[in-house]
Design an enzyme around this catalytic site. Structure first.
Site, short mmCIF file in Angstrom:
data_model
loop_
_atom_site.label_atom_id
_atom_site.label_comp_id
_atom_site.label_asym_id
_atom_site.label_seq_id
_atom_site.Cartn_x
_atom_site.Cartn_y
_atom_site.Cartn_z
N ASN A 13 0.88 -1.17 0.00
CA ASN A 13 0.00 0.00 0.00
C ASN A 13 0.91 1.22 0.00
OD1 ASN A 13 -1.77 2.06 0.56
ND2 ASN A 13 -2.24 1.40 2.66
N LYS A 15 0.23 4.31 -0.28
CA LYS A 15 -0.34 5.53 0.32
C LYS A 15 -0.05 6.73 -0.58
CE LYS A 15 -0.02 3.29 4.73
NZ LYS A 15 -0.01 3.40 6.18
N HIS A 101 -9.54 1.41 4.83
CA HIS A 101 -8.23 1.51 5.46
C HIS A 101 -8.33 2.44 6.67
CE1 HIS A 101 -4.09 2.69 6.20
NE2 HIS A 101 -3.78 1.52 5.69
N GLU A 103 -6.61 4.81 7.70
CA GLU A 103 -6.45 6.25 7.44
C GLU A 103 -7.71 6.84 6.83
OE1 GLU A 103 -2.73 5.60 5.49
OE2 GLU A 103 -1.95 5.04 7.45
N GLU A 173 -5.43 -4.75 10.57
CA GLU A 173 -4.40 -3.73 10.77
C GLU A 173 -4.70 -2.94 12.04
OE1 GLU A 173 -2.40 -2.63 6.81
OE2 GLU A 173 -4.23 -1.47 6.94
N GLY A 179 2.40 2.38 10.79
CA GLY A 179 3.36 3.48 10.63
C GLY A 179 4.03 3.90 11.93
N SER A 219 3.36 -1.90 10.37
CA SER A 219 4.82 -1.95 10.61
C SER A 219 5.43 -3.31 10.30
CB SER A 219 5.16 -1.50 12.03
OG SER A 219 4.71 -0.18 12.24
P1 PGA Z 1 2.82 0.41 7.62
O1 PGA Z 1 1.35 0.60 6.96
O2 PGA Z 1 3.35 -0.89 7.10
O3 PGA Z 1 3.60 1.59 7.17
O4 PGA Z 1 2.61 0.35 9.11
C1 PGA Z 1 0.49 -0.48 6.78
C2 PGA Z 1 -0.82 0.00 6.20
O5 PGA Z 1 -1.30 1.06 6.57
O6 PGA Z 1 -1.41 -0.68 5.34
#
Ligand code: PGA
Length: 256
Positions: A13, A15, A101, A103, A173, A179, A219
């Protein structure tokens, strides 16, 4: 290798990252790696920013890379400035979409009602949907993680027909792990995935639930990938940060 009826799926992903040129380089490197590792039982998905979808689709043609959008609006067309439709995603040749997601839920305030509508609209167009669910830190700390995940899944799948379930991937998640550099422990991830699979078995059937790919996200790095993947219920990853760097992403693919 663990015995599982599900093919491991690793998705990136991106982003709101990369530009046209770095997106090209990354896809070409992943494609080459996949060609060199054709004998591996593995699926790879990429979720680039919408403006790069068409070029990533083009560069992935003829390869086993699945390309999807990070988001879309559920209406078919109309006065929705700034949005893209699910039909547009299909029109440029992408085959999937991320739905809900964290976010989208927590930065942009998407409601569970919207997520349900988006999921149904995506499946109606025969797209593959990756439904993201996961609890916030305070929800985990107060012992509510399981009930939050259950509510999110029941709500998103409330109008889903059993025959569409095979086109749904679930990404667990935990919001506190995205993140942040904090990862769920392999045991925490496996427990959440088991809970999700049991819920799917109750809502549909054990046989259908067994086939659903449940990815972990939050992460994921080359360092923690192998231990997470060793858990019986962890079928792959939705990778954010580490999917932007081919050297790191490759190591995660190699962990399969
Ligand atoms: P990250 O993001 O691996 O940077 O923690 C995962 C995601 O949001 O899909």
């Amino acid at each position: 290798m663990k015995a599982s009826p599900r093919t491991p799926r690793i998705s990136g992903n991106w982003k709101m990252n990369l530009d046209g040129r770095s997106a090209n380089e990354l896809v070409c490197a992943i494609r080459q790696w996949m060609e060199e590792n054709r004998n591996k039982s593995l699926e790879v998905g990429l979720f680039p920013p919408a403006v790069y979808l068409a070029q990533v689709v083009e560069l992935s043609k003829g390869s086993p890379i699945h390309v999807g959008a990070q988001n879309a609006y559920f209406e078919k067309s109309g006065a929705f400035t700034g949005e893209i439709s699910l039909a547009m995603i299909r029109d440029v040749g992408a085959t999937g979409v991320l739905i809900g997601h964290s976010e989208r839920r927590h930065v942009f305030g998407e409601s569970e009602e919207w997520i349900t509508k988006k999921l149904n609209a995506a499946l109606a167009l025969e797209l593959e949907a990756t439904l993201c669910v996961g609890e916030k830190l305070e929800e985990r700390e107060s012992g509510r993680a399981a009930s939050v995940i259950e509510r999110q899944i029941r709500s998103a799948l409330s109008q889903l027909q059993p025959e569409s379930l095979s086109r749904v991937t679930i990404a667990y998640e935990p919001v506190w792990a995205i993140g942040t550099g904090k990862t769920a422990s392999p045991k925490q991830a496996d427990e959440a995935h088991q809970q999700i699979r049991q819920l799917l078995a109750k809502l549909y059937s054990p046989a259908l639930a067994e086939k659903i790919c449940i990815q972990y996200g939050g992460s994921v790095t080359p360092e923690n990938a192998a231990a997470l993947l060793a858990e019986p219920q962890v079928d792959g990853f939705l990778v954010g940060g580490a999917s932007l760097d081919f050297a790191k992403f490759r190591k995660i693919l190699e962990a399969v």
